[in-house]
Design an enzyme around this catalytic site. Structure first.
Site, PDB file in Angstrom:
ATOM      1  N   HIS A 203       0.891  -1.203  -0.038  1.00 24.37           N
ATOM      2  CA  HIS A 203       0.245   0.071   0.149  1.00 24.37           C
ATOM      3  C   HIS A 203       0.921   1.487   0.109  1.00 24.37           C
ATOM      4  O   HIS A 203       0.471   2.261  -0.858  1.00 24.37           O
ATOM      5  CB  HIS A 203      -0.820  -0.073   1.152  1.00 24.37           C
ATOM      6  N   HIS A 245       1.358  -3.762   9.452  1.00 25.46           N
ATOM      7  CA  HIS A 245       2.869  -3.450   9.138  1.00 25.46           C
ATOM      8  C   HIS A 245       3.671  -2.898  10.361  1.00 25.46           C
ATOM      9  O   HIS A 245       2.829  -2.238  11.216  1.00 25.46           O
ATOM     10  CB  HIS A 245       3.073  -2.678   7.780  1.00 25.46           C
TER      11      HIS A 245
HETATM   12  C1  LIG Z   1      -4.862  -8.429  -5.760  1.00 24.89           C
HETATM   13  C2  LIG Z   1      -4.145  -7.220  -6.182  1.00 24.89           C
HETATM   14  C3  LIG Z   1      -4.331  -6.655  -7.334  1.00 24.89           C
HETATM   15  C4  LIG Z   1      -3.386  -6.532  -5.268  1.00 24.89           C
HETATM   16  C5  LIG Z   1      -3.063  -6.949  -3.960  1.00 24.89           C
HETATM   17  C6  LIG Z   1      -3.028  -5.650  -3.136  1.00 24.89           C
HETATM   18  C7  LIG Z   1      -2.696  -6.020  -1.562  1.00 24.89           C
HETATM   19  C8  LIG Z   1      -3.422  -6.611  -0.919  1.00 24.89           C
HETATM   20  C9  LIG Z   1      -1.231  -5.720  -1.275  1.00 24.89           C
HETATM   21  C10 LIG Z   1      -0.838  -5.805   0.188  1.00 24.89           C
HETATM   22  O1  LIG Z   1      -0.550  -4.683   0.751  1.00 24.89           O
HETATM   23  P1  LIG Z   1       0.258  -4.444   2.006  1.00 24.89           P
HETATM   24  O2  LIG Z   1       1.543  -4.998   1.743  1.00 24.89           O
HETATM   25  O3  LIG Z   1       0.331  -2.972   2.508  1.00 24.89           O
HETATM   26  O4  LIG Z   1      -0.450  -5.135   3.131  1.00 24.89           O
END
Ligand SMILES: CC(C)=CCC/C(C)=C/COP(=O)(O)O
Length: 282
Positions: A203, A245
């Site tokens: 994110h 996180h």
């Molecule tokens: C399924 C798709 C297209 C993207 C996943 C996005 C996601 C859930 C990322 C994890 O983010 P963090 O590392 O910040 O938790």
């Protein structure tokens, strides 16, 4: 008895005190071969026996080829090199300890029972605003709807940037394999298997990269520019508040996303490149 000064200089030079036959202290160097009369007694002296036991195998084997000079003394190279990793190791473990402690303290929306549990639904909305699926779907929709060549170019490159971000973060997570904080509840929607890992925050990378992208290509009005920056910061901050996180995952994620945008600019797909690529395919 040696004076304190003599003792400290002995410590610096790597020599140890031991008593000679006449009861007086004599200093022998740890890195030089002691005289035979002291060599004989070393086996029975507990201090020197301990020191000899802790010597490196190289030194025990008597390897004198790999040496470096320190303060006039010849010290084995491996002893000099061991010093740096230990300092780096201490610094890293201190940073890690602070990171774990701070992340736990800040994870105030990690569950409904947490101290700020009531704002968890709001934090989850912020989470969705930085999720990959709405961004991919939004960019694809705008690309489809756009009737100008310039608009299509920007949207196509935004799509490319989002896919690049997913790939780079996925690779990084798979390599580093840092676990998410213990207080995290894994209730995120639409995740890849690598999203079980924590470093870096996807994110945060997406928020930083998209914010730079929007500021460079789409948003022009000053209030909107401020809003974009606030949104990106809040997306990153909410990752720690939600307990998803550690602080360092988010900080690194911001740096990585910022750098990713430079990569997007380098790889920018221009209409000329696109047309010639499509032409080659036909
Ligand atoms: C399924 C798709 C297209 C993207 C996943 C996005 C996601 C859930 C990322 C994890 O983010 P963090 O590392 O910040 O938790």
């Amino acid at each position: 008895m040696p004076s304190p000064k003599a003792r400290s200089s002995a410590a610096r030079s790597g020599s140890v005190p031991c008593t000679g036959g006449n009861g007086r202290y004599e200093f022998i160097s740890l890195s030089r071969t002691p005289p035979p009369h002291l060599l004989q007694r070393q086996g029975s002296d507990p201090t020197t026996a301990r020191l000899r036991a802790s010597e490196s195998p190289n030194r025990r084997r008597g390897s004198g080829s790999s040496t470096s000079s320190t303060g006039g003394q010849q010290l084995p190279e491996e002893d000099c090199m061991k010093l740096n990793p230990s300092i780096i190791g201490i610094a890293l473990s201190s940073l890690l300890a602070i990171d774990l402690w701070l992340s736990k303290r800040l994870g105030v929306c990690a569950c409904e029972d947490s101290s700020w549990g009531s704002v968890r639904p709001l934090m989850k909305l912020v989470e969705i605003s930085g999720h990959g699926i709405p961004w991919l779907a939004g960019a694809a929709y705008c690309l489809y709807k756009s009737d100008s060549a310039a608009g299509q170019e920007v949207m196509l490159n935004l799509l490319m940037a989002l896919v690049l971000d997913l790939v780079l973060v996925g690779v990084m997570k798979a390599v580093v394999r840092r676990r998410r904080p213990a207080h995290n509840r894994m209730d995120m929607f639409a995740t890849f298997s690598v999203d079980g890992y924590s470093f870096p925050s996807g994110h945060a990378t997406r928020a930083a990269m998209c914010a730079r992208f929007l500021l460079a290509h789409l948003v022009l009005a000053a209030p909107l520019r401020v809003l974009v920056l606030l949104w990106a910061t809040f997306v990153g901050f909410s990752r720690v508040l939600l307990g998803r996180h550690h602080v360092t995952d988010v900080v690194f994620g911001f740096f990585m996303g910022y750098w990713q945008y430079n990569l997007v600019e380098i790889l920018w797909l221009s209409p000329v490149v696109l047309q010639s690529t499509i032409g080659q395919l036909h």
